[in-house]
Motif scaffolding. Sequence first.
Motif: not given
Length: 132
Positions: A17-19, A55-58, A68-71, A73-83
């Motif tokens: 819902a947040a994404v 959209s692709i990540g969610i 491997w793409s799921l890992e 995806t989690y890394a990308g979301f983390f970097m997006n929100y952290f940065l």
Amino acid sequence: MNSQKTSYYIVLGLFSAAVIGSIINSIINYDEIALVFVKLGYPTYLIYILGLFQSIGILLILLNRPHWSLEWTYAGFFMNYFLGAIAHLAIKDGNGASAVVCIILLFVTYVQSKKMSDMKTEVRFLERPEYS
């Protein structure tokens, strides 16, 4: 296991819902989001790129296929929100609390997903024992 699945789906729903809300907000309030991006020092074309990859990540997280793409995806979301939280703190434009909440939801979703996939592996192993 049922309580673990229930908590996983609740947290996954909150994170989704947040994404999705973020993506819709970027579409509806493009002008305000563009002003914030300019204030942060980012080019405005990143709004489209972030929306596409979120959209692709969610979708990848909701499908929850171990790959491997799921890992990534989690890394990308983390970097997006952290940065994003760091960028907002750097220019003193809020505290980035929503990004921190999303990071926590993402972390809980990731850990619960790993636990559930490990349990599936154990169940498969117990159902088909290998005899030598």
